[in-house]
Enzyme design. Structure first.
Site, PDB file in Angstrom:
ATOM      1  N   VAL A 202       0.837  -1.192   0.000  1.00 12.22           N
ATOM      2  CA  VAL A 202       0.000   0.000   0.000  1.00 12.22           C
ATOM      3  C   VAL A 202       0.876   1.247   0.000  1.00 12.22           C
ATOM      4  O   VAL A 202       1.899   1.296   0.686  1.00 12.22           O
ATOM      5  CB  VAL A 202      -0.929   0.024   1.240  1.00 12.22           C
ATOM      6  CG1 VAL A 202      -1.848   1.233   1.196  1.00 12.22           C
ATOM      7  CG2 VAL A 202      -1.740  -1.258   1.339  1.00 12.22           C
ATOM      8  N   LYS A 203       0.440   2.222  -0.767  1.00 13.96           N
ATOM      9  CA  LYS A 203       1.101   3.537  -0.750  1.00 13.96           C
ATOM     10  C   LYS A 203       0.231   4.500   0.029  1.00 13.96           C
ATOM     11  O   LYS A 203      -0.977   4.597  -0.200  1.00 13.96           O
ATOM     12  CB  LYS A 203       1.304   4.036  -2.180  1.00 13.96           C
ATOM     13  CG  LYS A 203       1.922   5.427  -2.294  1.00 13.96           C
ATOM     14  CD  LYS A 203       2.109   5.798  -3.765  1.00 13.96           C
ATOM     15  CE  LYS A 203       2.572   7.233  -3.947  1.00 13.96           C
ATOM     16  NZ  LYS A 203       2.756   7.577  -5.379  1.00 13.96           N
TER      17      LYS A 203
END
Length: 274
Positions: A202-203
């Site tokens: 995840v960013k």
């Protein structure tokens, strides 16, 4: 279902007990197939378990913004210093030399411009084309709390399901609309939802208060977005704090290619991360 007003804030995040990686370098990815794990091992440095992603996908909604006027002149000289490249398939085919062996995370959402609602995206790449390009992951935005929340989550789910058939991981990018909160509670919710639907990493954005809890509560790696251009020292300090509090890397664009010395900046970011 629990009433929204009855949801209690988390309390025990086990900050003194890192999540067991079950013998694999990437948190939460130990039980996937060999091909997917091989791709993740190319994105994340096997010696540190961290990554420096060079993001230059901004043109898909911003056009030729400063620093991205000519990818071949401004960005290509930075390739050798990055662990991973993040771009669109148009730029990958037209500008990135096929002799470049850096792993690529492909921007796979789109369908809007800076002139319209950024949250209203669609899946913009077929998984077979991603496989044809030999990319190591596909990326799409997820906008929790926006009018297009359901659509953006569905986009990521579709990418995850398609990618699983080919062993291609999916990166969920937590987008933030202009009226949406930028705090640990929001990013804790957004990153956890992204992981729960099956995103492989995840960013997110770094927040000064509570970021270590955001990372601890997300069972897959978090890489931080560089965000708006900051003075170089501030950007490096942000990267240091994020790594110190549990992030597994950075996905930086403007804070590298708009720096006074982009080559020196990406080298400094790499030293901080690794």
């Amino acid at each position: 279902m629990a009433d929204v007003d009855d949801i209690k804030d988390g309390k025990d995040f086990g900050l003194d007990r890192p999540q067991d990686k079950h013998g694999f370098i990437v948190k939460g990815n130990a039980h996937y197939d060999w091909g997917l794990k091989n791709r993740m091992s190319r994105i994340f440095n096997p010696e540190t378990g961290r990554t420096v992603m060079l993001a230059f996908d901004h043109g898909y909604f911003q056009g030729p913004t400063r620093g991205l006027e000519r990818i071949d002149l401004n960005i290509a000289p930075l390739f050798e210093y990055a662990d991973t490249l993040m771009c669109t398939r148009g730029i990958l085919r037209s500008v990135v030399p096929p002799t470049c062996t850096k792993p690529v995370v492909l921007r796979a959402s789109g369908g809007n411009s800076v002139l319209k609602e950024l949250e209203n995206e669609t899946v913009a790449v077929d998984v077979e084309d991603a496989a044809r390009l030999g990319v190591c992951a596909m990326a799409a935005q997820v906008y929790i709390g926006s009018d297009y929340e359901h659509k953006s989550i569905k986009n990521v789910i579709d990418l995850i399901d398609a990618g699983q058939r080919y062993g291609i991981p999916t990166l969920a990018v937590t987008g933030v609309g202009k009226d949406m909160a930028r705090d640990a509670r929001y990013f804790g919710l957004a990153t956890r939802i992204a992981a729960e639907i099956g995103s492989h990493y995840v960013k997110s954005y770094f927040v000064e208060e509570g970021f270590e809890k955001v990372c601890a509560a997300c069972p897959v790696p978090i890489v931080i977005a560089g965000g708006k251009k900051l003075p170089e020292l501030e950007a490096l300090e942000m990267a240091y704090k994020a790594i110190d509090q549990g992030a597994a890397g950075v996905d930086m664009g403007r804070n590298i290619f708009q720096a006074d010395d982009p080559v020196a900046m990406i080298q400094a970011v790499s030293r901080v991360v690794h």
